[in-house]
Write a protein that holds these residues in place. Structure first.
Motif, PDB file in Angstrom:
ATOM      1  N   THR A  27      54.887  67.716  17.293  1.00  0.00           N
ATOM      2  CA  THR A  27      55.061  67.216  15.932  1.00  0.00           C
ATOM      3  C   THR A  27      54.349  65.881  15.756  1.00  0.00           C
ATOM      4  O   THR A  27      54.017  65.195  16.732  1.00  0.00           O
ATOM      5  CB  THR A  27      56.554  67.021  15.614  1.00  0.00           C
ATOM      6  N   ASN A  28      54.120  65.516  14.499  1.00  0.00           N
ATOM      7  CA  ASN A  28      53.669  64.178  14.134  1.00  0.00           C
ATOM      8  C   ASN A  28      54.840  63.432  13.519  1.00  0.00           C
ATOM      9  O   ASN A  28      55.605  64.012  12.738  1.00  0.00           O
ATOM     10  CB  ASN A  28      52.526  64.236  13.115  1.00  0.00           C
ATOM     11  N   LEU A  29      54.986  62.169  13.851  1.00  0.00           N
ATOM     12  CA  LEU A  29      56.080  61.358  13.334  1.00  0.00           C
ATOM     13  C   LEU A  29      55.519  60.198  12.535  1.00  0.00           C
ATOM     14  O   LEU A  29      54.728  59.394  13.046  1.00  0.00           O
ATOM     15  CB  LEU A  29      56.945  60.832  14.482  1.00  0.00           C
ATOM     16  N   LEU A  30      55.927  60.110  11.281  1.00  0.00           N
ATOM     17  CA  LEU A  30      55.535  59.006  10.404  1.00  0.00           C
ATOM     18  C   LEU A  30      56.782  58.210  10.040  1.00  0.00           C
ATOM     19  O   LEU A  30      57.747  58.767   9.510  1.00  0.00           O
ATOM     20  CB  LEU A  30      54.872  59.544   9.135  1.00  0.00           C
ATOM     21  N   VAL A  31      56.762  56.925  10.350  1.00  0.00           N
ATOM     22  CA  VAL A  31      57.897  56.043  10.057  1.00  0.00           C
ATOM     23  C   VAL A  31      57.382  54.854   9.260  1.00  0.00           C
ATOM     24  O   VAL A  31      56.456  54.160   9.697  1.00  0.00           O
ATOM     25  CB  VAL A  31      58.591  55.554  11.345  1.00  0.00           C
ATOM     26  N   LEU A  32      57.958  54.621   8.098  1.00  0.00           N
ATOM     27  CA  LEU A  32      57.649  53.446   7.281  1.00  0.00           C
ATOM     28  C   LEU A  32      58.948  52.701   7.033  1.00  0.00           C
ATOM     29  O   LEU A  32      59.955  53.325   6.700  1.00  0.00           O
ATOM     30  CB  LEU A  32      57.012  53.854   5.954  1.00  0.00           C
ATOM     31  N   PHE A  33      58.920  51.374   7.224  1.00  0.00           N
ATOM     32  CA  PHE A  33      60.142  50.637   6.902  1.00  0.00           C
ATOM     33  C   PHE A  33      59.836  49.293   6.248  1.00  0.00           C
ATOM     34  O   PHE A  33      58.799  48.676   6.491  1.00  0.00           O
ATOM     35  CB  PHE A  33      61.057  50.453   8.117  1.00  0.00           C
ATOM     36  N   PHE A  34      60.759  48.903   5.384  1.00  0.00           N
ATOM     37  CA  PHE A  34      60.755  47.568   4.802  1.00  0.00           C
ATOM     38  C   PHE A  34      61.465  46.659   5.786  1.00  0.00           C
ATOM     39  O   PHE A  34      62.613  46.898   6.163  1.00  0.00           O
ATOM     40  CB  PHE A  34      61.461  47.575   3.449  1.00  0.00           C
ATOM     41  N   ASP A  35      60.778  45.617   6.214  1.00  0.00           N
ATOM     42  CA  ASP A  35      61.281  44.676   7.217  1.00  0.00           C
ATOM     43  C   ASP A  35      61.934  43.509   6.487  1.00  0.00           C
ATOM     44  O   ASP A  35      61.255  42.622   5.980  1.00  0.00           O
ATOM     45  CB  ASP A  35      60.097  44.227   8.086  1.00  0.00           C
ATOM     46  N   LEU A  36      63.271  43.510   6.459  1.00  0.00           N
ATOM     47  CA  LEU A  36      64.012  42.569   5.618  1.00  0.00           C
ATOM     48  C   LEU A  36      64.839  41.599   6.457  1.00  0.00           C
ATOM     49  O   LEU A  36      65.448  42.000   7.455  1.00  0.00           O
ATOM     50  CB  LEU A  36      64.960  43.335   4.689  1.00  0.00           C
TER      51      LEU A  36
END
Length: 411
Positions: A27-36
């Motif tokens: 699989t491919n894993l895409l993770v995006l997060f707002f760093d708060l």
């Protein structure tokens, strides 16, 4: 080896993108997060935002769409890392899914609220769900005790704030206010993107959605208590939970690695000192382990015990540390701890989520440390380095969660 490749211009952009080697995975894993930054005034809004964005007007729509389109796993969650609160969007798909399809799905989840807004009905529904989750946390005594020990040990810093939010703060949050908060995040928050799979330059287009500079931040430094704080709280559980919180000394790779090894020696695996001595030999606890709180100088020992044994467990633990400070650590013990730690970090390369988690912690600290470099540092660390780490330990908190009927016994 777990390594990351940054793909960004010379200036530091608000959106930073990292690629991790992942061709061998299915699989491919895409993770995006707002760093708060973790703050009391925004912690509950962020936690509620994750609930509302994940469920939306159709509680199963996005997840079902992802599964039907990609055979994918999709989620939005909140993760606490040190004094940071991460609003995390993740999408894991089979290899045959085009990167452009993944990005289109992600953008739809991210930006649809800016056109459609949040309804009061949806927000009120998710507030009830989040409130119930927060109230249920007290039923898990181990997790509750860990959180309370952290709150007391790191009081006055962002670490003491719950990343899950607070039930008492939910009432004042409206649909309009939550949408305004989300709009502010989209416009000013730092964003980090990790992709574990075959590198695709199309991912760089995400930067166009997060232009401009990130908002300035300040973070409170750890506060050293001159004397340990002793706190006992009551519960209806028969088994007591004992936690000791320490403030250690970190700041460079040698000290960081020494602290990892100290944890492994003390209570990081089933062959550690605390497990063998206090559980197997003395029978003073049902379970015992030590851990370092991620991205922080705080170190904890936790144990499930009989309340009447609390003082003896504390004494044995502190005696062990003093013995190591005075007489050092044997090469045999240190080599065993190194082997165990090396196996643990080597295994990260077999898990996309393990790789991303490791690289996330490196990025949050402004490091570019690969597991290969970390393993070399572990091998080079000497017993004197670990003893030095133990000498810098300062006991900050002793926290005991016990049954009401045991109050007199533990005095």
């Amino acid at each position: 080896m777990v390594a990351m490749e940054k793909c960004e211009p010379k200036y530091e952009p608000r959106c930073r993108i990292f690629f991790a080697e992942g061709q061998k995975f299915r699989t491919n894993l895409l993770v995006l997060f707002f760093d708060l930054p973790l703050k009391r005034e925004t912690a509950t809004k962020t936690a509620l935002l994750a609930e509302v964005l994940r469920q939306g007007e159709d509680p199963t729509g996005a997840a079902r769409q992802a599964e039907l389109l990609f055979g994918a796993h999709w989620d939005i969650s909140v993760v606490k890392k040190g004094g940071r609160q991460l609003l995390l969007f993740s999408l894991e798909t089979l290899k045959n899914v085009e990167t452009e399809e993944m990005l289109a799905f992600l953008r739809e989840r991210l930006f649809a609220p800016m056109q459609n807004g949040f309804t009061e009905k949806t927000v009120e529904r998710q507030k009830k769900i989040l409130r119930q989750k927060l109230e249920n946390q007290r039923d898990d005594k181990k997790t509750f005790a860990r959180r309370r020990a952290l709150e007391e040990t790191a009081k006055g810093t962002a670490l003491a704030i719950s990343g899950d939010g607070y039930a008492e703060d939910l009432e004042e949050i409206s649909a309009e206010g939550l949408l305004a908060f989300y709009r502010e995040l989209l416009e000013t928050a730092r964003v980090k993107v990790f992709f574990c799979g075959e590198k695709d330059e199309a991912l760089l287009s995400l930067r166009q959605n997060f232009k401009g500079k990130a908002a300035a931040e300040e973070e409170a430094a750890p506060i050293l208590k001159e004397k340990p704080h002793f706190l006992r709280e009551e519960t209806d559980a028969a088994q007591a939970r004992l936690l000791l919180g320490f403030l250690g000394d970190v700041g460079n790779s040698t000290r960081e690695t020494a602290l990892l090894l100290l944890n492994q020696l003390l209570g990081g695996d089933p062959d550690s000192f605390l497990f063998r001595k206090l559980r197997e030999e003395d029978g003073l606890c049902y379970e015992i382990k030590s851990y370092r709180y991620p991205l922080s100088p705080y170190f904890f020992v936790q144990a499930g015990i009989r309340a009447e044994d609390a003082k003896r467990v504390c004494a044995e633990l502190l005696s062990c540390l003093e013995e190591w400070k005075k007489n050092g650590i044997s090469k045999e013990r240190l080599d065993h701890a190194k082997e165990s730690l090396i196996r643990e970090y080597t295994a990260l390369a077999d898990s996309p989520w393990g790789m991303v988690d490791f690289l996330t912690e490196q990025a949050l600290q402004g490091k570019e440390l690969t597991t290969e470099r970390l393993l070399r540092q572990i091998e080079r660390t000497e017993a004197a380095d670990v003893v030095r780490a133990a000498k810098h330990f300062r006991l900050q908190t002793v926290y005991l969660l016990q049954g009401k009927e045991r109050t007199q016994d533990a005095d």
